[in-house]
Design an enzyme around this catalytic site. Sequence first.
Site, PDB file in Angstrom:
ATOM      1  N   PHE A 121       1.113   5.301   0.692  1.00 37.11           N
ATOM      2  CA  PHE A 121       0.537   6.391   1.465  1.00 37.11           C
ATOM      3  C   PHE A 121       1.182   7.704   1.042  1.00 37.11           C
ATOM      4  O   PHE A 121       2.358   7.739   0.666  1.00 37.11           O
ATOM      5  CB  PHE A 121       0.773   6.189   2.964  1.00 37.11           C
ATOM      6  CG  PHE A 121       0.078   5.001   3.565  1.00 37.11           C
ATOM      7  CD1 PHE A 121      -1.089   5.159   4.298  1.00 37.11           C
ATOM      8  CD2 PHE A 121       0.606   3.725   3.431  1.00 37.11           C
ATOM      9  CE1 PHE A 121      -1.730   4.072   4.866  1.00 37.11           C
ATOM     10  CE2 PHE A 121      -0.021   2.629   3.999  1.00 37.11           C
ATOM     11  CZ  PHE A 121      -1.201   2.803   4.722  1.00 37.11           C
ATOM     12  N   THR A 123       0.852  -1.190   0.000  1.00 36.81           N
ATOM     13  CA  THR A 123       0.000   0.000   0.000  1.00 36.81           C
ATOM     14  C   THR A 123       0.887   1.238   0.000  1.00 36.81           C
ATOM     15  O   THR A 123       1.880   1.306   0.717  1.00 36.81           O
ATOM     16  CB  THR A 123      -0.932   0.022   1.222  1.00 36.81           C
ATOM     17  OG1 THR A 123      -1.828  -1.089   1.141  1.00 36.81           O
ATOM     18  CG2 THR A 123      -1.758   1.306   1.264  1.00 36.81           C
TER      19      THR A 123
END
Length: 282
Positions: A174, A172
């Site tokens: 960010f 992921t």
Amino acid sequence: MSPKIAFQGELGAYGHQACAEARPDHAPLPCPTFTAAIEAVRTGDADLGMIAVENSTYGRVADVHSLLPQSGLHIVDEQFIRVHINLLAKQGARLDKVKTAFGHVVILPQCAGFLRENGITPRAKSDNAKAARDVAEGEDLTVGALASELAADIYGLDILARNIEDASNNTTRFLIMAREPDYQRRGTGSMMTSFVFHVRNIPAALYKAMGGFATNGVNMTKLESYMVGGSFTATQFYAEIEGHPDDRNVQLALEELNYFTDYMHVMGVYPEAPHRRDRLQT
């Protein structure tokens, strides 16, 4: 008093893990939604915001790119987190006895193979860390949570199975947001520039606008579109390029872009994450 960094979710969420790795000197501030995390930075309750934008398995996080341009905040950094999904349960629970596992709707498809092979029914929860907390507060040994190792430590849960994600490169990304921009050149790698724009209502405007990046040797790593205000005719584009606005080739490309757009706003200038290329090539 330590500076604070806001994230969406509860303590033990992957956003919390991202905060701990990227800004260990900041106190984590859990928020129920991305909007709340952004607002915490806007109002000064937090100094920075850690906002998830995309996952290598699931794709982009819904609605985030439409939230960021309206936030009034600036991107000052990026962080990649390797998402290891673990099956957590109460102490004394056994893997072969777990019948149901709770996790965020985004995480459930990322470990669908493991759940299917073990006869475990997936159930959606608003947050992975909340799922872990709820399991810890309950007494049912047949219920598990899909969450991080950090969540297991915080809520005192056993890890019945580690790294159960289907994709070995599950990651992921960010973005770290701040109230003020930081245009300084930082780090040892390339600088990244993110911006949003609307193209003018003329034939081939997008094609012509993109031509300036090609002719000036500027690498565009992302270009995404989404509707503005629910209109099918109003499209906003979010783009990321390698380079700094002070670089001559970037200046020329942005000047050409400006000619074919009626709105352009730089969202942030930040150093390329140390592991960006490794993550993207995995």
